[in-house]
Design a protein around this motif. Sequence first.
Motif, short mmCIF file in Angstrom:
data_model
loop_
_atom_site.label_atom_id
_atom_site.label_comp_id
_atom_site.label_asym_id
_atom_site.label_seq_id
_atom_site.Cartn_x
_atom_site.Cartn_y
_atom_site.Cartn_z
N SER A 87 0.79 -1.23 0.00
CA SER A 87 0.00 0.00 0.00
C SER A 87 0.82 1.28 0.00
CB SER A 87 -0.93 0.02 1.22
OG SER A 87 -0.17 0.07 2.42
N ASP A 88 2.03 1.23 0.54
CA ASP A 88 2.83 2.45 0.68
C ASP A 88 4.30 2.07 0.53
OD1 ASP A 88 4.08 4.83 1.35
OD2 ASP A 88 2.84 5.20 3.12
N ARG A 91 7.04 4.19 2.29
CA ARG A 91 7.13 3.99 3.73
C ARG A 91 7.77 2.64 4.05
NH1 ARG A 91 8.36 5.17 8.69
NH2 ARG A 91 7.05 4.16 10.28
#
Length: 357
Positions: A87-88, A91
Amino acid sequence: MTGTGEAVAAGVPGARGSGGDGLPRHVLDRATFRAIAGARGGPEAVRLLRAGQLSKRALLLVALRRVAPRDEGFREAYDELCALQRSDRARWEEVLLRPELDAWAADCLRALSLGPAAPPDGPDGLGGFLRAAAGPVLDLECDGLRWTPVVDHLGPRRVDYGRPPAGPLSTAELRDWEEQLAAAWKILVRRHRGHAAALAACVAAVVPLHPAPGGEAVSSAARRAYGAVATSLPGDPVLLALALVHEFLHVQLGALLDLVPLHRPNGPAVHHAPWRPDLRPAGALLQGTYAHLGVASFWCAEAAAGASERQRAEREFARWRAHTLTAAGTLLGCGELTEDGVEFTEELARSVRALGG
């Protein structure tokens, strides 16, 4: 990160080739390899080495998942990381590249291999890398080149830099660090832009150290702390800029060694390093020689730029050029380098000889 194949492939833009097991392999083309050897690889070389570090750390976590399957804290943090990977991505990369994660994971694996007892701050410590604050992020910009390091005076330090860390720092001390790093950054950008661009792409954390007992400035890098340099404040922005270049090159060579063996496993410490009194094994001498290529090139550029202390720059350049060439000759004659290590050291020596020419 849900399997070994995915872990190896993770974060490998530009990787080519595969091994007999069908998994992708990181491959450096010879031009990039030689550019790294000459300390001129720039952000593109950093990107390839960074990809190798992402794969290495993902594999370490996969290995931990296999040897500590019942550790609930680790499983929860691992699942959270897997979700981040989907999702990221930015990060996820940020967490995996926390400088101290490599040493922490290796220490956990080593301790778990010795018995069932969990090591101190064992696998469940993974959650700390997802949540722990390391310190303030600086936004340093000069002439269009930006560097955003964290001053890591709070985060978990599972890496030994060989010197006592300083921190937690007061607001006034943090302000001093920001001012001195900003001054050093201007010197790097305006007189050493190639080093500055590569450093900004690699170094995400500066770890404050206490100076030596006599007050002398110190700096360090750790083999298993990619992306971090540790230093005290020398009080001279030129010397701080030099320390950043010197330690960045240690970090860069460590990342290269994770992909390309350059020497046989370290044997006895029998080699003379011109900059220190004790004998060194071949691997340590190679590390020092490479970092001092950066030192020589730094003082060469300082002298050429007409720095305010030009005589000092010329004197230091002559000294470190001679020392680095002597050490490179020792390495090439020691018989402990791999074929790639010989090519690397020959290119290193060529780069030193070309300085000031």
